[in-house]
Design a protein around this motif. Structure first.
Motif, PDB file in Angstrom:
ATOM      1  N   PHE A  47       0.834  -1.199   0.000  1.00 41.73           N
ATOM      2  CA  PHE A  47       0.000   0.000   0.000  1.00 41.73           C
ATOM      3  C   PHE A  47       0.870   1.250   0.000  1.00 41.73           C
ATOM      4  O   PHE A  47       1.999   1.245   0.500  1.00 41.73           O
ATOM      5  CB  PHE A  47      -0.952   0.010   1.209  1.00 41.73           C
ATOM      6  CG  PHE A  47      -0.264  -0.126   2.540  1.00 41.73           C
ATOM      7  CD1 PHE A  47       0.188   0.985   3.221  1.00 41.73           C
ATOM      8  CD2 PHE A  47      -0.073  -1.379   3.114  1.00 41.73           C
ATOM      9  CE1 PHE A  47       0.823   0.864   4.448  1.00 41.73           C
ATOM     10  CE2 PHE A  47       0.557  -1.512   4.341  1.00 41.73           C
ATOM     11  CZ  PHE A  47       1.009  -0.395   5.005  1.00 41.73           C
ATOM     12  N   ASP A  48       0.334   2.292  -0.583  1.00 40.45           N
ATOM     13  CA  ASP A  48       1.055   3.553  -0.655  1.00 40.45           C
ATOM     14  C   ASP A  48       1.000   4.243   0.697  1.00 40.45           C
ATOM     15  O   ASP A  48      -0.012   4.202   1.396  1.00 40.45           O
ATOM     16  CB  ASP A  48       0.432   4.445  -1.720  1.00 40.45           C
ATOM     17  CG  ASP A  48       1.332   5.596  -2.094  1.00 40.45           C
ATOM     18  OD1 ASP A  48       2.367   5.351  -2.734  1.00 40.45           O
ATOM     19  OD2 ASP A  48       1.000   6.743  -1.768  1.00 40.45           O
ATOM     20  N   ARG A 512      -6.044   3.560   3.899  1.00 42.03           N
ATOM     21  CA  ARG A 512      -5.148   3.109   2.830  1.00 42.03           C
ATOM     22  C   ARG A 512      -4.506   1.764   3.171  1.00 42.03           C
ATOM     23  O   ARG A 512      -4.195   0.981   2.275  1.00 42.03           O
ATOM     24  CB  ARG A 512      -4.074   4.185   2.619  1.00 42.03           C
ATOM     25  CG  ARG A 512      -3.133   3.989   1.454  1.00 42.03           C
ATOM     26  CD  ARG A 512      -3.712   4.430   0.136  1.00 42.03           C
ATOM     27  NE  ARG A 512      -4.133   5.804   0.058  1.00 42.03           N
ATOM     28  CZ  ARG A 512      -3.343   6.842  -0.150  1.00 42.03           C
ATOM     29  NH1 ARG A 512      -2.034   6.688  -0.251  1.00 42.03           N
ATOM     30  NH2 ARG A 512      -3.842   8.063  -0.262  1.00 42.03           N
ATOM     31  N   THR A 513      -4.316   1.501   4.458  1.00 46.04           N
ATOM     32  CA  THR A 513      -3.613   0.286   4.882  1.00 46.04           C
ATOM     33  C   THR A 513      -4.499  -0.956   4.883  1.00 46.04           C
ATOM     34  O   THR A 513      -3.985  -2.066   5.003  1.00 46.04           O
ATOM     35  CB  THR A 513      -3.069   0.473   6.307  1.00 46.04           C
ATOM     36  OG1 THR A 513      -4.162   0.729   7.205  1.00 46.04           O
ATOM     37  CG2 THR A 513      -2.091   1.635   6.379  1.00 46.04           C
ATOM     38  N   LYS A 519     -17.560  -7.484  -4.112  1.00 44.77           N
ATOM     39  CA  LYS A 519     -18.156  -8.720  -4.616  1.00 44.77           C
ATOM     40  C   LYS A 519     -17.211  -9.529  -5.495  1.00 44.77           C
ATOM     41  O   LYS A 519     -17.249 -10.763  -5.491  1.00 44.77           O
ATOM     42  CB  LYS A 519     -19.434  -8.399  -5.398  1.00 44.77           C
ATOM     43  CG  LYS A 519     -20.637  -8.111  -4.509  1.00 44.77           C
ATOM     44  CD  LYS A 519     -21.914  -7.973  -5.323  1.00 44.77           C
ATOM     45  CE  LYS A 519     -23.108  -7.730  -4.416  1.00 44.77           C
ATOM     46  NZ  LYS A 519     -24.367  -7.577  -5.190  1.00 44.77           N
ATOM     47  N   THR A 520     -16.359  -8.853  -6.252  1.00 43.58           N
ATOM     48  CA  THR A 520     -15.447  -9.573  -7.135  1.00 43.58           C
ATOM     49  C   THR A 520     -14.111  -9.880  -6.479  1.00 43.58           C
ATOM     50  O   THR A 520     -13.192 -10.364  -7.135  1.00 43.58           O
ATOM     51  CB  THR A 520     -15.199  -8.761  -8.422  1.00 43.58           C
ATOM     52  OG1 THR A 520     -14.652  -7.486  -8.077  1.00 43.58           O
ATOM     53  CG2 THR A 520     -16.488  -8.583  -9.202  1.00 43.58           C
ATOM     54  N   GLY A 521     -13.996  -9.604  -5.171  1.00 47.70           N
ATOM     55  CA  GLY A 521     -12.764  -9.907  -4.457  1.00 47.70           C
ATOM     56  C   GLY A 521     -12.047  -8.664  -3.982  1.00 47.70           C
ATOM     57  O   GLY A 521     -12.605  -7.560  -3.988  1.00 47.70           O
ATOM     58  N   PRO A 522     -10.786  -8.816  -3.563  1.00 49.66           N
ATOM     59  CA  PRO A 522     -10.027  -7.672  -3.056  1.00 49.66           C
ATOM     60  C   PRO A 522      -9.757  -6.657  -4.164  1.00 49.66           C
ATOM     61  O   PRO A 522      -9.450  -7.021  -5.302  1.00 49.66           O
ATOM     62  CB  PRO A 522      -8.728  -8.302  -2.541  1.00 49.66           C
ATOM     63  CG  PRO A 522      -8.624  -9.605  -3.259  1.00 49.66           C
ATOM     64  CD  PRO A 522     -10.015 -10.074  -3.509  1.00 49.66           C
ATOM     65  N   GLN A 523      -9.888  -5.382  -3.805  1.00 48.43           N
ATOM     66  CA  GLN A 523      -9.733  -4.295  -4.770  1.00 48.43           C
ATOM     67  C   GLN A 523      -8.455  -3.506  -4.490  1.00 48.43           C
ATOM     68  O   GLN A 523      -8.000  -3.408  -3.348  1.00 48.43           O
ATOM     69  CB  GLN A 523     -10.934  -3.349  -4.705  1.00 48.43           C
ATOM     70  CG  GLN A 523     -12.277  -4.025  -4.854  1.00 48.43           C
ATOM     71  CD  GLN A 523     -12.465  -4.662  -6.209  1.00 48.43           C
ATOM     72  OE1 GLN A 523     -12.183  -4.044  -7.238  1.00 48.43           O
ATOM     73  NE2 GLN A 523     -12.946  -5.911  -6.223  1.00 48.43           N
ATOM     74  N   SER A 524      -7.909  -2.932  -5.537  1.00 48.50           N
ATOM     75  CA  SER A 524      -6.813  -1.981  -5.390  1.00 48.50           C
ATOM     76  C   SER A 524      -7.314  -0.606  -5.798  1.00 48.50           C
ATOM     77  O   SER A 524      -8.290  -0.478  -6.533  1.00 48.50           O
ATOM     78  CB  SER A 524      -5.621  -2.378  -6.266  1.00 48.50           C
ATOM     79  OG  SER A 524      -5.975  -2.347  -7.632  1.00 48.50           O
ATOM     80  N   ILE A 525      -6.644   0.405  -5.294  1.00 49.48           N
ATOM     81  CA  ILE A 525      -6.917   1.777  -5.718  1.00 49.48           C
ATOM     82  C   ILE A 525      -5.622   2.343  -6.289  1.00 49.48           C
ATOM     83  O   ILE A 525      -4.562   1.707  -6.230  1.00 49.48           O
ATOM     84  CB  ILE A 525      -7.471   2.647  -4.574  1.00 49.48           C
ATOM     85  CG1 ILE A 525      -6.560   2.603  -3.338  1.00 49.48           C
ATOM     86  CG2 ILE A 525      -8.867   2.195  -4.198  1.00 49.48           C
ATOM     87  CD1 ILE A 525      -5.533   3.673  -3.264  1.00 49.48           C
ATOM     88  N   THR A 526      -5.678   3.532  -6.867  1.00 53.50           N
ATOM     89  CA  THR A 526      -4.480   4.134  -7.436  1.00 53.50           C
ATOM     90  C   THR A 526      -4.298   5.547  -6.908  1.00 53.50           C
ATOM     91  O   THR A 526      -5.252   6.208  -6.500  1.00 53.50           O
ATOM     92  CB  THR A 526      -4.534   4.174  -8.977  1.00 53.50           C
ATOM     93  OG1 THR A 526      -5.667   4.944  -9.398  1.00 53.50           O
ATOM     94  CG2 THR A 526      -4.617   2.778  -9.552  1.00 53.50           C
ATOM     95  N   SER A 537      -2.248   0.733  -5.183  1.00 54.29           N
ATOM     96  CA  SER A 537      -2.067   0.558  -3.740  1.00 54.29           C
ATOM     97  C   SER A 537      -3.024  -0.537  -3.285  1.00 54.29           C
ATOM     98  O   SER A 537      -4.206  -0.506  -3.609  1.00 54.29           O
ATOM     99  CB  SER A 537      -2.360   1.876  -3.008  1.00 54.29           C
ATOM    100  OG  SER A 537      -2.256   1.724  -1.609  1.00 54.29           O
ATOM    101  N   HIS A 538      -2.476  -1.506  -2.545  1.00 53.85           N
ATOM    102  CA  HIS A 538      -3.268  -2.657  -2.101  1.00 53.85           C
ATOM    103  C   HIS A 538      -3.239  -2.719  -0.583  1.00 53.85           C
ATOM    104  O   HIS A 538      -2.185  -2.983   0.006  1.00 53.85           O
ATOM    105  CB  HIS A 538      -2.698  -3.967  -2.655  1.00 53.85           C
ATOM    106  CG  HIS A 538      -2.266  -3.899  -4.094  1.00 53.85           C
ATOM    107  ND1 HIS A 538      -3.083  -4.246  -5.140  1.00 53.85           N
ATOM    108  CD2 HIS A 538      -1.086  -3.495  -4.659  1.00 53.85           C
ATOM    109  CE1 HIS A 538      -2.428  -4.091  -6.286  1.00 53.85           C
ATOM    110  NE2 HIS A 538      -1.220  -3.632  -6.015  1.00 53.85           N
ATOM    111  N   GLY A 539      -4.353  -2.485   0.066  1.00 56.03           N
ATOM    112  CA  GLY A 539      -4.404  -2.571   1.515  1.00 56.03           C
ATOM    113  C   GLY A 539      -4.133  -3.982   1.996  1.00 56.03           C
ATOM    114  O   GLY A 539      -4.531  -4.969   1.352  1.00 56.03           O
ATOM    115  N   LYS A 540      -3.473  -4.129   3.137  1.00 56.78           N
ATOM    116  CA  LYS A 540      -3.060  -5.437   3.642  1.00 56.78           C
ATOM    117  C   LYS A 540      -3.696  -5.812   4.979  1.00 56.78           C
ATOM    118  O   LYS A 540      -3.804  -6.994   5.305  1.00 56.78           O
ATOM    119  CB  LYS A 540      -1.534  -5.466   3.797  1.00 56.78           C
ATOM    120  CG  LYS A 540      -0.764  -5.325   2.489  1.00 56.78           C
ATOM    121  CD  LYS A 540      -1.012  -6.502   1.568  1.00 56.78           C
ATOM    122  CE  LYS A 540      -0.184  -6.417   0.299  1.00 56.78           C
ATOM    123  NZ  LYS A 540      -0.430  -7.545  -0.614  1.00 56.78           N
TER     124      LYS A 540
END
Length: 762
Positions: A47-48, A512-513, A519-526, A537-540
């Protein structure tokens, strides 16, 4: 916490930073998986950083986290919780008496809540019911322009794009955002000068620069990862000069925590070879003086038959306006330049010579340049200096605005602007089938003026702490309480949330973390960093509460409840953020193959025309632009003996207070301090530890009702004829109408004041 003032003798970062990180983690986080996740920050699959916008290096160090980034993460990933039970225990009236640090230190918001005026408490509410009530309020307003849509810089590209769609389909271009309070002069000033309202450099350019000029910024506190880049500049023998009213340790020397040799030997790398303490408000005077020295030397060289100092081929081919700038600078008196800048002619000549001697120069600047009534012109003077030697549009050279929040630039790129272009609006209409409004809307000052005057009905805040960040809190606070509707979307409680309207909702949002599961699973943002790199950025971490929603989901929920005949496919967008990015690709230039390119480690760079020497200005060239005189703040009592600037402490990010220390300035356990030079303190009959009241003056040097009382005097190595204290406590010293007319930014950095010594005995 014990209060003390002491001289800080160490370097920036080093063991002091390691200790501060450890204390931040211990005070906020579960020392287990949450801490391990810190190693995922600023990595391609992680994540950023929720802090500053300094870009990620391509080598991706094993632990590329600075002290304040670690504080930002631990503050967000805290195990502390602000629950409905907390709100049941504490009334809003009581919470208004808490200080800002204690409000946020209570922890993460866990449930959507609504204010009940009868009980004076926030109470839990179901998401769907909250959306229904908000939609009903918004639908009942006859004029969409009575609603203000505020955006914080931490909002993702995807959420910001949906947010502007919601507001524009609703019918308004009212988009106050945090850029209006930090770098709006960059967007306006650079666009007028070079056709692009962004910086022109990449991180790699620092490897090729001969000179880096740091003016009006403090990297040790506000963008600490920049120190690693400055360290490399210094180590290869290039020069760094600092121009700043205060001596800041982050511009002097740096101990790199990721270098075992430096840490074990307590060694450090010197940064700025020369440090010039310009008077607050003296930047335009200084830069005009530097340009004049260069032009005088050039005229002398030509008269002697020597080669020109200037890049005349570049000036003739790529610029217009040089002759007007030369005339303006050469007719500006040295008396005025020296009086306003606070520097000697010898110092200004030295800066000019360093610039002349360098083949490639980068100028980095921050809010010390932007937050003035002539902040836009300040930036244009810096561009004028760079254009003299063709230092824009080639490797190792250019302009580098230091954006604060990690996506404030991205939000603007994807449509958060009160002044949208016709081409952007046309693209929205083509893609979504509704006609967005063309009338320009409100930026931050205009929004708050509408709120304080009672002409606004509603305020929706996508993060942030708007009322506290703005000038003139007396007017802002009262205006907030007169609103019909206020919606706040945030991770933690802050003072703006307590300035309750007739209908006030407080929504907890994913940070962000944290993992964003749809519905389609884990999402990322930019996000977009300050050098126009767009990356995923992928939250963990596990969300702080099962009741949290993502920014995107909250925007969609409000939009669907407000716009029953909406043209936007909100549900599809929330189920799969790739579909949001597909829509962004259809609307935004430069976002071709968006989903594919963000899946490449490090993301992609948005093309910067000015960096390629393509000038998207009306003239078709880079513009030398003049500014009248040398006064950055005409309303700030030109002849005032003392001016005040607001700054952030080291334990602070924007309005967020992580703690009560300001380590590099030697202040511990307190924020009620005022910095002043030793010479100026003697003129004011003050000594270290004395208490003073600060009273703001108007443009006629008359005392106003705006004041800040009982501050402790701290003697500090800084320019004379000025003082400094902390933002946001000092914001009430600024009038709401004291702003840059070109960009609308409040003039936080030059407030005329007088001091009253407090009689302790009384």
């Amino acid at each position: 916490m014990k209060q003390k003032i002491e001289n800080y003798t160490g370097p920036a970062a080093g063991w002091g930073a390691v200790k501060a990180v450890a204390e931040a983690i211990r005070g906020q986080m579960n020392v287990s998986h949450d801490v391990i996740a810190m190693f995922e920050m600023n990595k391609p699959e992680g994540f950023d950083c929720p802090g500053c916008a300094w870009p990620d290096p391509k080598h991706y160090a094993s632990f590329d986290v600075c002290e304040n980034g670690a504080k930002a993460m631990s503050w967000e990933a805290t195990s502390k919780k602000t629950t409905p039970e907390f709100f049941a225990k504490h009334s809003v009236t009581e919470l208004l008496k808490w200080d800002d640090y204690d409000l946020e230190n209570e922890g993460r918001l866990t449930h959507p809540v609504k204010y009940n005026a009868e009980t004076d408490h926030y109470e839990a509410i179901e998401w769907d019911e909250a959306f229904r009530q908000i939609g009903k309020c918004l639908a009942n307003y006859s004029n969409p322009n009575t609603v203000e849509f505020y955006t914080s810089g931490r909002t993702s590209n995807e959420a910001a794009f949906l947010y502007q769609l919601f507001a524009r389909e609703y019918g308004t271009n009212n988009f106050p955002d945090c850029s209006n309070m930090c770098h709006e002069p960059t967007s306006v000033g650079l666009a007028a000068s070079i056709g692009v309202g962004k910086g022109t450099v990449l991180l790699e350019d620092f490897d090729k620069a001969d000179l880096v000029i740091c003016i009006g910024h403090n990297p040790g506190t506000n963008h600490p990862r920049m120190l690693s880049s400055l360290r490399e500049v210094s180590k290869r023998g290039a020069k760094i000069i600092a121009i700043n009213p205060l001596k800041e340790r982050g511009l002097e020397r740096f101990e790199y925590p990721q270098d075992p040799a430096e840490m074990l030997t307590f060694d450090s790398t010197p940064l700025a070879e020369h440090y010039y303490k310009v008077r607050i408000g003296g930047d335009t005077a200084l830069i005009k003086g530097v340009i004049r020295c260069i032009l005088e030397q050039d005229d002398e060289a030509i008269a002697q038959g020597k080669p020109s100092i200037l890049d005349n081929d570049f000036i003739q081919t790529h610029t217009v306006g040089f002759d007007a700038v030369k005339h303006d600078v050469m007719t500006t008196s040295w008396d005025n330049i020296l009086r306003v800048s606070g520097l000697s002619k010898e110092q200004i000549e030295q800066i000019a010579q360093l610039y002349i001697d360098a083949d490639n120069t980068i100028i980095c600047y921050g809010m010390g340049i932007t937050q003035h009534q002539h902040g836009t012109q300040n930036i244009q003077q810096l561009v004028n200096l760079l254009l003299l030697k063709g230092n824009i549009g080639r490797e190792g050279a250019g302009i580098c605005p230091l954006r604060g929040h990690s996506n404030v630039q991205g939000d603007r790129t994807v449509g958060i602007t009160e002044k949208p272009s016709k081409s952007f609006l046309d693209k929205i209409e083509q893609r979504f089938g509704f006609k967005p409004p063309a009338e320009f809307g409100h930026a931050a000052v205009a929004s708050m003026q509408a709120i304080s005057e009672g002409t606004a009905n509603a305020l929706i805040c996508m993060g942030g702490n708007l009322a506290v960040a703005m000038p003139d809190k007396d007017a802002c606070y009262q205006g907030m309480k007169k609103l019909d509707l206020a919606v706040h979307i945030g991770t933690k409680l802050n003072r703006s949330h307590l300035l309750t309207a007739k209908n006030t909702f407080l929504f907890p949002v994913l940070g962000r973390t944290e993992r964003d599961e749809q519905k389609t699973g884990p999402q990322s943002i930019t996000v977009e960093d300050s050098m126009s790199m767009v990356h995923a950025s992928h939250g963990k971490l596990k969300p702080a509460s099962p009741y949290l929603k993502s920014e995107c989901a909250i925007v969609a929920g409000m939009a669907k409840a407000t716009l029953p005949n909406t043209k936007v496919e909100w549900d599809e967008f929330i189920d799969d953020y790739d579909k949001i990015r597909d829509a962004m690709e259809a609307v935004l230039p430069g976002f071709d193959d968006y989903n594919a390119r963000i899946r490449v480690p490090g993301g992609f760079h948005l093309t910067n025309a000015a960096a390629e020497r393509r000038w998207l200005t009306q003239s078709g060239k880079a513009n030398f632009l003049t500014t009248e005189g040398v006064i950055e703040d005409p309303k700030s009592a030109v002849n005032s003996e003392l001016v005040l600037a607001t700054v952030r402490s080291h334990d602070q990010y924007n309005t967020t207070i992580y703690g009560l220390n300001d380590r590099y300035r030697g202040v511990f356990g307190q924020r009620d301090v005022m910095f002043i030079s030793e010479a100026q303190a003697k003129k004011q009959n003050l000594a270290a530890g004395d208490r003073v009241n600060i009273i703001a003056l108007d443009s006629e040097q008359k005392r106003t009702h705006r004041r800040l009382d009982n501050l402790k005097v701290v003697i500090y190595d800084m320019a004379d004829r000025c003082v400094v204290t902390y933002f946001p406590e000092a914001n009430n010293l600024i009038a709401l109408d004291n702003f840059d007319p070109q960009s609308g930014i409040p003039a936080y950095k030059n407030i005329p004041i007088v001091l009253e010594k407090v009689d302790v005995a009384s």
